[in-house]
Design a protein around this motif. Sequence first.
Motif, PDB file in Angstrom:
ATOM      1  N   GLY A 109      33.827  54.739  48.506  1.00  8.79           N
ATOM      2  CA  GLY A 109      35.280  54.550  48.499  1.00  8.79           C
ATOM      3  C   GLY A 109      35.847  54.490  47.092  1.00  8.79           C
TER       4      GLY A 109
ATOM      5  N   TRP B 101      33.376  63.972  48.938  1.00 11.86           N
ATOM      6  CA  TRP B 101      34.447  63.054  48.495  1.00 11.86           C
ATOM      7  C   TRP B 101      34.946  63.441  47.102  1.00 11.86           C
TER       8      TRP B 101
ATOM      9  N   GLY C 275      38.677  64.062  47.573  1.00 12.98           N
ATOM     10  CA  GLY C 275      39.489  63.033  46.913  1.00 12.98           C
ATOM     11  C   GLY C 275      40.444  63.658  45.909  1.00 12.98           C
TER      12      GLY C 275
ATOM     13  N   VAL D 211      46.143  55.069  51.457  1.00 19.80           N
ATOM     14  CA  VAL D 211      44.726  54.859  51.126  1.00 19.80           C
ATOM     15  C   VAL D 211      44.465  53.376  50.862  1.00 19.80           C
TER      16      VAL D 211
ATOM     17  N   LYS E 101      45.599  57.999  56.543  1.00 17.29           N
ATOM     18  CA  LYS E 101      44.872  56.814  57.010  1.00 17.29           C
ATOM     19  C   LYS E 101      43.734  57.193  57.955  1.00 17.29           C
TER      20      LYS E 101
ATOM     21  N   CYS F 293      40.923  58.565  55.917  1.00 16.38           N
ATOM     22  CA  CYS F 293      40.200  57.499  55.195  1.00 16.38           C
ATOM     23  C   CYS F 293      39.272  56.732  56.124  1.00 16.38           C
ATOM     24  N   ARG F 294      39.759  56.449  57.328  1.00 17.34           N
ATOM     25  CA  ARG F 294      38.920  55.683  58.272  1.00 17.34           C
ATOM     26  C   ARG F 294      37.694  56.491  58.679  1.00 17.34           C
TER      27      ARG F 294
END
Length: 188
Positions: A31, A87, A91, A113, A175, A178-179
């Motif tokens: 993360g 990522w 990202g 985020v 969201k 991200c989850r």
Amino acid sequence: MRVTVKSAPRLPGANAEETNLARMIRVDHAGEFGAVQIYRGQLAVLGHTAAGKTIRHMEEQEQAHLKTFDKLLAEHDVRPTVLSPVWHVAGFALGAVTALMGERAAMACTAAVEDVIDEHYAAQVAALEHDGEEHAALKDTIEAFRQDEVQHRDTALAHGAEQTPGYDALSAVIKAGCRLAIRLSERF
Ligand SMILES: [Fe+2]
Ligand SMILES: [Fe+2]
């Protein structure tokens, strides 16, 4: 009749004691890595605008968070997620694309985020509470980081995140992404 249950094959580096703690450190490392990439993507587009300084400050804090989880990975002998390359690209792309939509869209991305990360870290802090003193240091670290993430979210909201057109839909999509990234990075 005797039934032998074979355990599932494990990924390299995942020892028999693949604990919740290991998963926690892996996903948090992932993360923070993703967060650095998001802010770098934003900076590639907005670095020279008035918002640049604000975004750079958040990126620096994410780098400090990442450094801590780099150390924790090594200390606890936890392998990083195999999804790091994903990522890395996703990202940066998320940060850059939302920034290209405008400063407010970039801030909407940040708000979404950081809101999910706040939730995620709060759940981890609650889980670590049950371990008493055993993981007190890690719990304090995560709580300190959670407070930084809340600040990032509040900064984004103060910069007009909610005024970006289509805020609710944009926020919901980010969201959900991200989850999903969290669930995948815990395991893989
Ligand atoms: Fe962070
Ligand atoms: Fe953050």
